[in-house]
Design an enzyme around this catalytic site. Structure first.
Site, PDB file in Angstrom:
ATOM      1  N   GLU A 203      -9.170  -8.186  -9.291  1.00 18.29           N
ATOM      2  CA  GLU A 203      -8.516  -8.353 -10.601  1.00 18.29           C
ATOM      3  C   GLU A 203      -7.010  -8.527 -10.408  1.00 18.29           C
ATOM      4  O   GLU A 203      -6.472  -8.210  -9.354  1.00 18.29           O
ATOM      5  CB  GLU A 203      -8.822  -7.170 -11.516  1.00 18.29           C
ATOM      6  CG  GLU A 203      -8.359  -5.839 -10.989  1.00 18.29           C
ATOM      7  CD  GLU A 203      -8.781  -4.671 -11.882  1.00 18.29           C
ATOM      8  OE1 GLU A 203      -9.811  -4.750 -12.577  1.00 18.29           O
ATOM      9  OE2 GLU A 203      -8.065  -3.665 -11.875  1.00 18.29           O
ATOM     10  N   HIS A 238      -2.393   8.554  -7.168  1.00 16.26           N
ATOM     11  CA  HIS A 238      -3.531   8.728  -8.082  1.00 16.26           C
ATOM     12  C   HIS A 238      -3.769  10.173  -8.486  1.00 16.26           C
ATOM     13  O   HIS A 238      -4.761  10.480  -9.121  1.00 16.26           O
ATOM     14  CB  HIS A 238      -4.826   8.137  -7.484  1.00 16.26           C
ATOM     15  CG  HIS A 238      -4.629   6.776  -6.950  1.00 16.26           C
ATOM     16  ND1 HIS A 238      -4.389   5.707  -7.773  1.00 16.26           N
ATOM     17  CD2 HIS A 238      -4.543   6.307  -5.687  1.00 16.26           C
ATOM     18  CE1 HIS A 238      -4.206   4.633  -7.034  1.00 16.26           C
ATOM     19  NE2 HIS A 238      -4.282   4.962  -5.768  1.00 16.26           N
ATOM     20  N   ARG A 295     -16.572  13.241 -17.763  1.00 16.16           N
ATOM     21  CA  ARG A 295     -16.394  14.693 -17.594  1.00 16.16           C
ATOM     22  C   ARG A 295     -15.227  15.137 -18.458  1.00 16.16           C
ATOM     23  O   ARG A 295     -14.520  14.285 -19.008  1.00 16.16           O
ATOM     24  CB  ARG A 295     -16.073  14.986 -16.125  1.00 16.16           C
ATOM     25  CG  ARG A 295     -14.726  14.396 -15.734  1.00 16.16           C
ATOM     26  CD  ARG A 295     -14.281  14.711 -14.339  1.00 16.16           C
ATOM     27  NE  ARG A 295     -12.896  14.322 -14.138  1.00 16.16           N
ATOM     28  CZ  ARG A 295     -12.493  13.113 -13.767  1.00 16.16           C
ATOM     29  NH1 ARG A 295     -13.389  12.180 -13.529  1.00 16.16           N
ATOM     30  NH2 ARG A 295     -11.211  12.807 -13.638  1.00 16.16           N
TER      31      ARG A 295
HETATM   32  C1  MV4 Z   1      -4.636  -0.872 -11.148  1.00 18.80           C
HETATM   33  C2  MV4 Z   1      -3.223  -0.908 -11.151  1.00 18.80           C
HETATM   34  C3  MV4 Z   1      -2.596  -2.139 -11.336  1.00 18.80           C
HETATM   35  N1  MV4 Z   1      -3.336  -3.261 -11.497  1.00 18.80           N
HETATM   36  N2  MV4 Z   1      -5.335  -2.010 -11.322  1.00 18.80           N
HETATM   37  C4  MV4 Z   1      -6.827   2.471 -10.421  1.00 18.80           C
HETATM   38  C5  MV4 Z   1      -7.279   3.891 -10.251  1.00 18.80           C
HETATM   39  C6  MV4 Z   1      -6.277   4.649 -10.997  1.00 18.80           C
HETATM   40  N3  MV4 Z   1      -6.136   6.032 -10.588  1.00 18.80           N
HETATM   41  C7  MV4 Z   1      -5.026   3.902 -10.761  1.00 18.80           C
HETATM   42  N4  MV4 Z   1      -5.399   2.550 -10.668  1.00 18.80           N
HETATM   43  C8  MV4 Z   1      -4.645   1.437 -10.834  1.00 18.80           C
HETATM   44  N5  MV4 Z   1      -5.310   0.289 -10.979  1.00 18.80           N
HETATM   45  C9  MV4 Z   1      -4.692  -3.178 -11.497  1.00 18.80           C
HETATM   46  N6  MV4 Z   1      -5.412  -4.306 -11.663  1.00 18.80           N
HETATM   47  C10 MV4 Z   1      -2.518   0.305 -10.994  1.00 18.80           C
HETATM   48  C11 MV4 Z   1      -3.234   1.468 -10.873  1.00 18.80           C
HETATM   49  C12 MV4 Z   1      -2.482   2.704 -10.732  1.00 18.80           C
HETATM   50  C13 MV4 Z   1      -1.990   3.055  -9.498  1.00 18.80           C
HETATM   51  C14 MV4 Z   1      -2.260   2.229  -8.416  1.00 18.80           C
HETATM   52  C15 MV4 Z   1      -1.730   2.584  -7.185  1.00 18.80           C
HETATM   53  C16 MV4 Z   1      -0.975   3.742  -7.047  1.00 18.80           C
HETATM   54  C17 MV4 Z   1      -0.743   4.551  -8.119  1.00 18.80           C
HETATM   55  C18 MV4 Z   1      -1.255   4.225  -9.361  1.00 18.80           C
HETATM   56  C19 MV4 Z   1      -1.041   5.040 -10.473  1.00 18.80           C
HETATM   57  C20 MV4 Z   1      -1.566   4.693 -11.693  1.00 18.80           C
HETATM   58  C21 MV4 Z   1      -2.276   3.489 -11.838  1.00 18.80           C
END
Ligand code: MV4
Length: 500
Positions: A203, A238, A295
């Site tokens: 994506e 995360h 949950r």
């Molecule tokens: C993303 C994103 C940016 N673009 N997907 C997926 C799991 C969730 N905990 C965070 N996720 C993300 N998915 C797309 N297409 C940004 C995040 C994201 C994130 C990603 C990497 C490191 C830290 C993050 C914190 C919040 C959201």
């Protein structure tokens, strides 16, 4: 149909187990705690009416032992099991085993857990129900040529995610075409070794998203309601660190649009109980489905503070087959709430886990202050489990008032025996970008440079001067801290924290 729950076994530990026990007591329901041998003296064990040791310290030998936990429920005559979060809370096989054992699983059906646990199945379901997804593929990639074409269409950077992943596990960003094939291959092999399933999807990578989620509560009579939104953008790898409700980013229009989508997403998988729809929102106010958590979330207290709901009591209410005792129009946002996760991690050492025995664990109190703690002074913080010690939640009639109360509560919070995230949370409360509400998921990486004070830049010089002055002048208050005239209040707490 009606099912009376008289005794609940809590298949969890620490703060969430204490939290669930409290609601059970409020409802006149007796409780059974489970514990590993190293947790014998923990608050959740002491608070429960009964307790059963289910094994040794490693979670795989205790809190994840499905058959042993069900056996403990049978031994004690528990008619229901509350899984909390983490551990077995999103394990469809466990929910199924409970059903087969005639024990109520306080949560959604195994089918709903499965539907949302497979990220590509969830996305196909969302796509079919017109829930917006980031541009890309809903389904798992079939071949690399197709995947390359899609990546070209959506434009780099793209994000590759594992179908069996979630919560940040099994994700990779690919910034340019030349890296695509290798990136996919690596993502697939990582997914296979982590989850035993190498399916991945692609994506558009959203550069500076905000992480906004909606609380869902649904019964077995077709009532699917939302209890508004939470902003969870202050994250580190995360791991959410600070959450708030409602999101400072949403206006009424966007809130109602997202709420409608969240309810539709929950309906699409016949969801029952408490669940959360996670979205990413970009600066143009587009929002996209990320995943559904089947949950109760760690951060549920901020929703309880602004709505007055007891989400655990509602989970039990729904698990008894009762209809929700209110309609959507009965729910209102009252004020603002913020949660700081008090974790045994050292923000000055890249949030590395910190262990030790707690000599002090003085929790704050006062108007608009709630602490959900799962440990007490005199107990040991070990590496066996998640480093979350407690959740500090403040409520105010406005966001500013909630922030003000949080600052004060954080200063009151005194933990001796291990490092905690308290200094980071104070840093965030003081930071103008957080205070403005205009922050995104890069906040920590962008603004937090640990330098021994939890502050950056000239703060340190000022603090050093004040410390030297106080050391020689003896001007300290009753707690042995610098007196007000030498250091501004917000610096005093820093002084205190640097003394430990
Ligand atoms: C993303 C994103 C940016 N673009 N997907 C997926 C799991 C969730 N905990 C965070 N996720 C993300 N998915 C797309 N297409 C940004 C995040 C994201 C994130 C990603 C990497 C490191 C830290 C993050 C914190 C919040 C959201």
């Amino acid at each position: 149909m009606g099912r009376k729950i008289s005794k609940v076994l809590i298949a969890n530990r620490a703060e969430i187990a204490v939290r669930v026990i409290r609601s059970c007591r409020h409802l006149g329901i007796s409780t059974v705690a489970i514990y590993s041998d190293v947790d014998a003296g923990m608050p959740h064990v002491l608070l429960a009416d009964e307790s059963v040791c289910v094994g040794e310290a490693p979670s795989s030998k205790s809190y994840l032992r499905m058959d042993r936990i069900i056996e403990a429920a049978k031994e004690t005559g528990a008619d229901a099991i509350h899984p909390g979060y983490g551990f077995l809370s999103e394990n469809a096989a466990f929910a199924r085993k409970c059903r087969e054992a005639g024990i109520i699983f306080i949560g959604p059906s195994p089918e709903a857990i499965e539907a949302m646990g497979d990220k590509t199945k969830a996305r196909e379901l969302m796509e079919a129900n017109h829930v917006p997804l980031p541009p890309g593929t809903a389904s798992a990639l079939k071949d690399i040529a197709e995947a390359e074409k899609i990546a070209e269409e959506i434009g780099y950077p793209v994000m590759v995610k594992a179908a069996a992943g979630g919560g940040g596990k099994g994700m990779r960003i690919i910034y340019k075409k030349e890296d695509f094939k290798a990136g996919i291959r690596t993502a697939k092999s990582e997914a296979m070794s982590a989850f035993g399933d190498d399916r991945v999807y692609v994506e558009k990578y959203l550069e500076n998203p905000r992480h906004i989620e909606f609380q869902i509560i649904a019964d077995e009579h077709g009532n699917v309601l939302h209890a508004f939104d939470r902003e969870c953008s202050v994250q580190r790898r995360h791991q959410k660190v600070i959450e708030e409700a409602p999101s400072p980013f949403l206006d009424d229009k966007m809130r109602s649009e997202m709420a409608e989508v969240a309810v539709r997403a929950a309906k699409s998988c016949n969801y029952t109980g408490a669940g959360t729809i996670e979205f990413l929102a970009d600066k143009h106010r587009n929002f996209y489905f990320l995943e559904m958590n089947t949950r109760l979330q760690v951060e549920h207290p901020v929703t309880e503070c602004i709505t007055g709901l007891d989400l655990v009591a509602l989970q039990i209410h729904v698990a008894e087959g009762k209809p929700l005792p209110f309609k959507q129009q009965d729910l209102r946002i009252q004020g603002h709430a913020i949660e700081c996760r008090i974790c045994a991690e050292d923000p000055e050492e890249n949030f590395m886990p910190s262990t030790g025995s707690l000599k002090r664990f003085h929790i704050p109190s006062g108007i608009g202050v709630r602490v959900d703690a799962g440990i007490e002074a005199g107990q040991k913080v070990t590496i066996n489990y998640d480093p979350l010690l407690a959740k500090l939640v403040t409520w105010g009639s406005s966001r500013d008032e909630a922030i003000r109360r949080m600052k004060i509560a954080l200063e009151e919070y005194q933990v001796d025996g291990c490092r905690t995230t308290i200094p980071f949370c104070s840093f965030a409360m003081e930071h103008p970008v957080f205070q403005s509400g205009e922050y995104d998921t890069h906040f920590i990486g962008q603004y937090y440079q640990p330098d021994g004070t939890g502050h950056s830049g000239d703060d340190e010089a000022h603090l050093a001067a004040a410390l030297l002055f106080n050391e020689f002048s003896g001007a300290q208050n009753e707690n042995g801290r610098p007196s007000a005239e030498t250091v501004e209040p917000h610096m005093q707490s820093m002084w205190w924290r640097n003394r430990r």
